[in-house]
Design a protein around this motif. Sequence first.
Motif, PDB file in Angstrom:
ATOM      1  N   LEU A 137       0.811  -1.213   0.000  1.00 34.98           N
ATOM      2  CA  LEU A 137       0.000   0.000   0.000  1.00 34.98           C
ATOM      3  C   LEU A 137       0.849   1.270   0.000  1.00 34.98           C
ATOM      4  O   LEU A 137       0.396   2.317  -0.470  1.00 34.98           O
ATOM      5  N   THR A 166      -7.032  -2.593   1.935  1.00 31.83           N
ATOM      6  CA  THR A 166      -6.620  -1.988   0.668  1.00 31.83           C
ATOM      7  C   THR A 166      -7.656  -0.996   0.168  1.00 31.83           C
ATOM      8  O   THR A 166      -7.323   0.116  -0.259  1.00 31.83           O
ATOM      9  N   HIS A 169      -7.514   2.175   2.193  1.00 34.72           N
ATOM     10  CA  HIS A 169      -6.332   2.984   1.875  1.00 34.72           C
ATOM     11  C   HIS A 169      -6.518   3.756   0.583  1.00 34.72           C
ATOM     12  O   HIS A 169      -6.140   4.936   0.480  1.00 34.72           O
TER      13      HIS A 169
END
Length: 226
Positions: A137, A166, A169
């Motif tokens: 990430l 994910t 983010h």
Amino acid sequence: MALVPYEEGAGWGARQLHSPSATYRFASHTIRLRQDWRRLGVAAVVWDAAVVLCAYLETEGIDLRDRSVIELGAGTGLLGIVATLLGKGFFLFVCAHVTITDRAAALEFLESNVQANLPSELRLRAVVKELTWGKDLGNFPPGAFDFILGADIVYLEETFAELLQTLEHLCSEQTVILLSCRIRYERDHKFLKMLRGHFSVYEVHYDSSKDVHIYKAQRGSRKDDF
């Protein structure tokens, strides 16, 4: 990686998956994709969920021009290729910027399909990049994407937490997530429940002929139009 459980067997579906290529027509382009079941397994064949989401983006007229788009678990690259084609503007600087991701093992294969199916002027607008959920990430700016796309990426329960991490983010308050999938097992419902704990989630389309659902997710309680 865009992996789903699959049992080998007879019939048209199995023959299609084991075919060395697959051809589709989207965004006024013929898209010819290599498939490689023997080398990469289910990550290197086209699944119905990708086809249905491509059709949805096109028929619903989702405007991807001048937008930042990322595909998770791209596999053959069909969805990312179509997003790039649909995001073409009259001028290059208003075209979509599409990041097409998968695990390292699939990247060379994915890149070959992307480069073979995009016009030369759009190739710089599509970037193939490694992304293992929850691990890479730092290579992606937080909240930098307008659209996050995924087709048949909900399948292994042990990846659910990393997938959610994910998505969180990559999302801003304005990001639209579109996930297409078949609901095969109870664990698929579990993921949707987990997703609803972090995002507002709505089913926006169901293709009964292929038994594929498309879900739209956004932060908070928003239910914005595209």
